[in-house]
Design a protein around this motif. Structure first.
Motif, PDB file in Angstrom:
ATOM      1  N   LEU A  93       4.095  -6.935  -4.716  1.00  0.00           N
ATOM      2  CA  LEU A  93       3.009  -5.949  -4.788  1.00  0.00           C
ATOM      3  C   LEU A  93       2.752  -5.340  -3.417  1.00  0.00           C
ATOM      4  CD1 LEU A  93       0.577  -7.949  -7.091  1.00  0.00           C
ATOM      5  CD2 LEU A  93       1.812  -5.863  -7.718  1.00  0.00           C
ATOM      6  N   ASN A  94       2.339  -4.090  -3.403  1.00  0.00           N
ATOM      7  CA  ASN A  94       2.022  -3.389  -2.157  1.00  0.00           C
ATOM      8  C   ASN A  94       0.668  -3.877  -1.645  1.00  0.00           C
ATOM      9  OD1 ASN A  94       1.292  -1.516  -0.142  1.00  0.00           O
ATOM     10  ND2 ASN A  94       2.472   0.103  -1.130  1.00  0.00           N
ATOM     11  N   PRO A  95       0.617  -4.473  -0.451  1.00  0.00           N
ATOM     12  CA  PRO A  95      -0.648  -5.069   0.018  1.00  0.00           C
ATOM     13  C   PRO A  95      -1.718  -4.050   0.375  1.00  0.00           C
ATOM     14  CG  PRO A  95       1.010  -5.192   1.740  1.00  0.00           C
ATOM     15  CD  PRO A  95       1.711  -4.692   0.515  1.00  0.00           C
ATOM     16  N   VAL A  96      -1.363  -2.778   0.567  1.00  0.00           N
ATOM     17  CA  VAL A  96      -2.351  -1.788   1.003  1.00  0.00           C
ATOM     18  C   VAL A  96      -2.766  -0.847  -0.126  1.00  0.00           C
ATOM     19  CG1 VAL A  96      -1.557  -1.871   3.383  1.00  0.00           C
ATOM     20  CG2 VAL A  96      -0.563  -0.189   1.822  1.00  0.00           C
ATOM     21  N   LYS A  97      -2.365  -1.166  -1.357  1.00  0.00           N
ATOM     22  CA  LYS A  97      -2.799  -0.391  -2.511  1.00  0.00           C
ATOM     23  C   LYS A  97      -3.446  -1.305  -3.535  1.00  0.00           C
ATOM     24  CE  LYS A  97       0.269   3.629  -2.629  1.00  0.00           C
ATOM     25  NZ  LYS A  97       1.170   4.418  -3.506  1.00  0.00           N
ATOM     26  N   THR A  98      -4.437  -0.792  -4.243  1.00  0.00           N
ATOM     27  CA  THR A  98      -5.049  -1.562  -5.319  1.00  0.00           C
ATOM     28  C   THR A  98      -4.050  -1.733  -6.458  1.00  0.00           C
ATOM     29  OG1 THR A  98      -5.927   0.374  -6.463  1.00  0.00           O
ATOM     30  CG2 THR A  98      -7.336  -0.640  -4.751  1.00  0.00           C
TER      31      THR A  98
END
Length: 340
Positions: A117-122
């Motif tokens: 998962l992308n850590p800087v997107k919800t």
């Protein structure tokens, strides 16, 4: 007992199987030469089936999955074989053609959701990215809420970042993302490896319930023999890049034919029956950049014979199970069959 075409799985195959993998071969380019990570692997997957794949680290499980999904990157590459999904050979498709298949028909749940998962997107923003990439025309927010509810996560967490969720919730969110387009096949690469045993059980029960409800097929890679024993329909045991044994899960667990399968089972505790000491398998897996000429398990096998070090065994059919072992070659009397 007789040699068998490796595409025969020991049951009446569907006329139109969902996935037909034939002689798939994957090699890694290394400084020492090519490493044969997946060596002529063949199997058929039926619609709605749960297929488990087990084996030690480095046996080729994850590489096989990435080869099927065409997600390999350098220095790995497919050097032979095919993976025919719904009549189309995924090997050789262009990137644009693959994009039309991935996620809409085949989705992948990676080993570590925190890394995938992308850590800087919800979570919700990442769902929207997937829906937009595949030109989903309906309400994105409504579909995102729907799949989160399917996996038992409150849709309010669509507004959360991955680090704000527990390990189990992150993995459920990954599974929800994999379900956005109701694919026919979901490939899962050790999705429970970072979870405690309670969270593992809860997640696996949820996956099985979703499979029954939605009808998708699953290829599930794991180190955990107890998980596949309860949830998979059939089991592939891999060793040294090859299939060592393939058959109905309950049959493989109750009567393992390959010495390696038996060794794996002896290394895991049983929840039933008398308490028995756990036994490890001595030695280490073979170097796939320079595999031995005979059976790849010969150096570690308690039932090794002189012929095992001379030529590699084929897959033989034994009571609807495929076994790569000379103990089951035509005319060979296995140790278990020797009269007292």
């Amino acid at each position: 007992m007789s040699p068998l075409d490796v595409t025969d799985l020991g049951y009446e195959p569907d006329r139109d199987p969902l996935l037909q993998v034939s002689e798939l071969t994957v090699e890694y380019a290394t400084a020492r030469g090519s490493a044969l990570a997946v060596d002529r692997v063949s199997f058929t997957l039926r619609r709605g089936e749960f297929l488990g794949i087990v084996g030690e680290s480095g046996c080729g499980k994850s590489t096989l999955l990435f080869g099927i999904a065409q997600l390999l990157s350098a220095p790995a590459g497919i050097t032979g074989g095919s993976a025919v999904f719904k009549g189309r050979n995924l090997v050789g498709l262009t990137e644009r053609q693959l994009q039309s298949v991935r996620w809409s028909q085949i989705s992948v749940v990676m080993q570590s959701a925190m890394n995938a998962l992308n850590p800087v997107k919800t979570i919700g923003a990442q769902f929207r990215d997937v829906l937009r990439a595949h030109h989903y025309a309906a309400d994105h927010a409504a579909r995102s809420r729907e799949v989160m509810e399917l996996v038992g996560v409150d849709p309010v967490h669509l507004n959360s970042y991955p680090h704000q969720l527990s390990g189990g919730m992150r993995q459920r969110s990954m599974i929800a993302m994999a379900l956005l387009f109701s694919p026919d096949l979901i490939i899962m690469d050790e999705p429970t490896s970072a979870l405690d045993v309670v969270a593992q059980r809860s997640l696996m029960v949820q996956i099985k319930e979703l499979q029954r409800e939605l009808g998708f097929a699953i290829i599930f890679v794991t180190h955990d023999m107890s998980l596949v024993s309860h949830f998979s329909d059939r089991l592939i045991v891999m060793y040294g890049g090859q299939i060592a044994e393939l058959g109905a899960t309950r049959t493989v667990f109750d009567t393992p034919r390959h010495p390696y399968s038996a060794g794996l089972l002896d290394a895991f505790p049983s929840i039933r029956g008398p308490r028995l000491p756990l036994l490890g398998i001595p030695g280490t897996p073979p170097d796939l950049s320079d595999p031995p000429p005979g059976c790849r398990f010969a150096a570690r096998c308690p039932q090794v014979m002189p012929a095992c070090t001379e030529s590699g065994p084929e897959l033989y059919s034994v009571d609807q199970v495929l076994v790569r072992c000379l103990l089951h070659a035509p005319g060979q009397v296995s140790h278990q069959e020797v009269p007292a």
